[in-house]
Structure formats: C-alpha cells, structure tokens
Scaffold this active site. Structure first.
Site, short mmCIF file in Angstrom:
data_model
loop_
_atom_site.label_atom_id
_atom_site.label_comp_id
_atom_site.label_asym_id
_atom_site.label_seq_id
_atom_site.Cartn_x
_atom_site.Cartn_y
_atom_site.Cartn_z
CB CYS A 200 -0.91 -0.01 1.23
SG CYS A 200 -1.90 1.49 1.41
CB CYS A 203 -0.65 2.47 5.75
SG CYS A 203 -1.35 0.88 5.23
CB CYS A 216 -4.80 -1.18 2.08
SG CYS A 216 -3.52 -1.02 3.35
CB CYS A 219 -4.91 2.37 5.56
SG CYS A 219 -4.51 2.38 3.79
CG ASP A 335 19.32 -2.60 -15.08
OD1 ASP A 335 19.68 -3.74 -15.46
OD2 ASP A 335 18.92 -2.38 -13.93
#
EC number: 6.3.5.13
Length: 411
Positions: A200, A203, A216, A219, A335
C-alpha cells in the site's frame, strides 16, 4: 487564444517550429515531432502555454498504453471537430509544442504525456481531463521508483482540483494518486501485471486481491466502484448500457484503452453511441500493431518496453514464429535486468528468434525459462528463417524503431 492573437514572439516561434518540423520530415530525419518543438521553445520558452490557451485539452499518462489510448481518444473527440494530438508518441513538452503548432487553431487537443513531465504539462496546458492509465517499473536506472511516481502525481493533482480525472480502478497506485481529486471517473479493464502494487502506498501494509477486488489490509484504501467496465468484447457505461467494441487492434488490453477513451470523451459531453464507431478507425499507432507483407510473410509489430508490456504482448501475439529484439540504448534504459521479471514460458512450443544489441542477455533469460531459440544477426535473416505466414515481432523501443525503419517506417 488563437495563434493569430498570440504575442509576436510566440507567432514567430510557432512558424519556425512548423518549418523545422517540415524540413525534418522532408529530409527523412523523422516526423519532426521533437525538433520543431525544441526550436520553438528556444525562441519562446512559454510557447506551449500560448499554444494551449483557449483549447479544451485532455492529457493521457501512465507507464504503458499511452500512445494507443491517446490515438483512440483523439478519434473519439473527433466527433466534436478537429483535434490536435502528438500521435507519434513524442510525449514531452517539445512534442506537445510541435503538435499544437502544427495543428493550427483546433479547438481540442489530446496529448500523451510522459509520467515525469505530467506536473509541468498540467501547469502549461491547463487540461480539462487527465486519463491515468497505470504505473509500473520502467527504466529504473534513470526513472523514479513506482511509489515515488505515484506520490509525485498525488501531490500534483491535489493542486488542481478543477481537473477531471479518468482513472484505472484496478491499479492501487493510480487510485492512491488520484485519491484527493474531487472529480474522478473510474474505469476497469483488469490488471494483469500486479508485481509493482503489493504494498500500500499510503501505509505500507499488504494489498490483498480476490475476485477482481483489491484492498489494503492496514488502511481504508481499496478498489473504487468503476463506472466504465470492460465486459466480454464490449464496455459497460455508467448507465449500465453495454457497447460492443470493434477494434482493429489486438488484445484485451486495447479494450481497456478503448474504455478509457470513451470515459474521456464523456467528460467532453460525447455519448458512447457517438464515440464507439470512431474507435474502429485506429489500425496501427506509430508502427505499433502494424502488419506488413514481405517475402510471403505477414509481419506484425508489437512494442514491449518493460515487464508489464511484455506480458500484454504475449497475450496479443498469435501462436506463430516470433522474433524478439532487445536493445539497451538511452531511450530504452541501459539496465536489462528487468528481463528476469518477465515470464517467457508462453513462447514455448513456437519458433523463437532473437536479435538486437543485447540478444545475449535475452538468450540467458530464455535459457533459464527453457525456451529454445535461434540467434539471428539481421532482420532479413529472421524473415528468411521462418516459413511463409505470420511472423510476430516483439521489440523494445529502439529495437522496434530499427525494425520499423527496415519496413520503411510503417505507421
């Protein structure tokens, strides 16, 4: 503000921009969508703001699908009149400037915007609507980490409550980024790539998923109810009406792009029944999905530049001989370790060819995935190595452009 009413400096910059772009096209140096804007902005640093004034503008941003969604949205808005757009994917302010300068006094514009430049372009164009498609890892050697990009967008959008948002309900990063915007229309097309949104952004707790929903565990952040939903081979609109979508573009992901285009068009007052027929006019997008017949082979081009887009490309590609091409030049990101985030097992059982600057990196990855392959040095060798019929070509950005040049810059 029309171009005729702009300050003298802006008028001069606009004319020079158009001329430079035209000369670039005439010289075969590209479509002029960058150089024209670059020169125009050197003459007048505020040129984009001047060119945007007085237009009703939609911006389209996200990691994947920007160019295609922009083209579909421009087609939908064409119901209202002429639409300016950066249709070849030049998605930074130079490209936006060039597109608006070239278009003249069109009342509408749909602009694809690089994720990093979205805050700047919002300030300079004052859009009516912004479509937020998705956020996933992309060129991490020079780009922001996904949660950092979501935070940048969240902060920016909070400063512009007047802008309507069309957002992807299936991507937690998009939902969080648009969480403070008062006017959001959510669309849902599913989220095949989920590896960048297990945590999340609010949070730090785990995100759980089940039956198309996500939430989530720590939260209140959760998937909002979407107003536009891809269902079977069509789209449900906010009234509950279902619209059959007939596209020339492959894959379920493009049904999601079509749903986004319909949602943006609705923000301009266009009914789905008006917009839906326009979407079938889009056959290829700056070479993406283009099909070319060469030496008895039907060659289809698919662009894939990061793990999420490679996953979608495998879904679009037919079970046919397939050429994979990987470069690691500056526009691609240097990369190539992201190759190990891609599951290449869907290619098992078909003839696979590899080429490009970093073909050996790709060879190691395919070997790990138990996918047999053959290395070819040139595109011509690849064509000669497969039987008559379909040849799927999946390539990252500069590799795609190299092959597109071999096919005479097909659009």
């Amino acid at each position: 503000m029309t171009q005729g009413n702009m300050p003298l400096r802006a008028k001069v910059a606009t004319q020079v921009s158009r001329t430079a772009a035209a000369l670039s096209r005439a010289a075969g140096r590209g479509d002029g969508s960058v150089i024209g804007g670059w020169i125009g902005l050197k003459i007048d640093p505020d040129l984009l703001e001047h060119l945007a004034a007085g237009r009703a503008i939609a911006l389209v941003s996200g990691t994947n699908g920007k160019t295609t969604t922009t083209r579909l949205t421009a087609a939908a808005l064409g119901v209202l009149g002429p639409v300016a757009t950066n249709s070849f994917g030049a998605n930074m302010p130079t490209g936006h400037t060039s597109a608006l300068a070239k278009a003249g006094d069109t009342p509408y514009a749909v602009l694809e915007v690089d994720e990093h430049y979205l805050p700047q372009v919002i300030e300079e164009t004052r859009p009516r609507v912004i479509a937020l498609l998705n956020l996933s890892r992309d060129q991490l050697d020079r780009a922001k980490e996904v949660a950092m990009m979501a935070q940048l967008w969240r902060t920016t959008l909070a400063k512009h409550p007047e802008v309507a948002i069309v957002g992807n309900a299936d991507d937690p990063m998009i939902v969080w980024a648009a969480g403070n915007s008062p006017t959001v229309s959510w669309f849902s097309a599913g989220q095949r790539w989920q590896d960048d949104s297990w945590v999340c952004p609010e949070c730090g707790s785990t995100i759980e998923r089940q039956d198309g929903q996500w939430w989530c565990t720590g939260c209140p952040l959760r998937r909002p109810a979407p107003q536009w939903v891809v269902e079977d081979d069509g789209v449900l609109d906010p009234s509950g009406a279902w619209h059959l979508i007939r596209l020339q573009l492959p894959g379920r992901v493009n049904l999601g792009n079509a749903a986004t285009a319909l949602a943006v068009a609705a923000a301009f007052g266009i009914r789905p029944l008006q917009a839906v027929p326009t979407l079938s006019s889009v056959a290829s997008v700056a070479g993406r999905y283009a099909q070319v017949d060469r030496d008895g082979r039907n060659i289809r081009l698919l662009l894939a530049k990061n793990p999420a887009s490679w996953l979608e490309a495998f879904d679009m590609a037919d079970n046919a001989p397939t050429l994979l091409s990987i470069n690691a030049r500056d526009p691609d990101g240097l990369d190539t370790s992201w190759l190990f985030d891609v599951d290449f097992s869907p290619l098992r059982g078909r003839q696979v060819l590899i080429t490009g600057d970093r073909a050996y990196d790709l060879a190691v990855r395919l070997d790990v995935n138990d996918v047999p392959f053959r290395h070819v040095q040139t595109f011509g060798e690849a064509i000669a190595s497969v039987p008559p019929g379909r040849l799927e070509v999946i390539a990252n950005y500069t590799a795609f452009q190299d092959i597109r040049a071999e096919l005479d810059r097909v659009n």
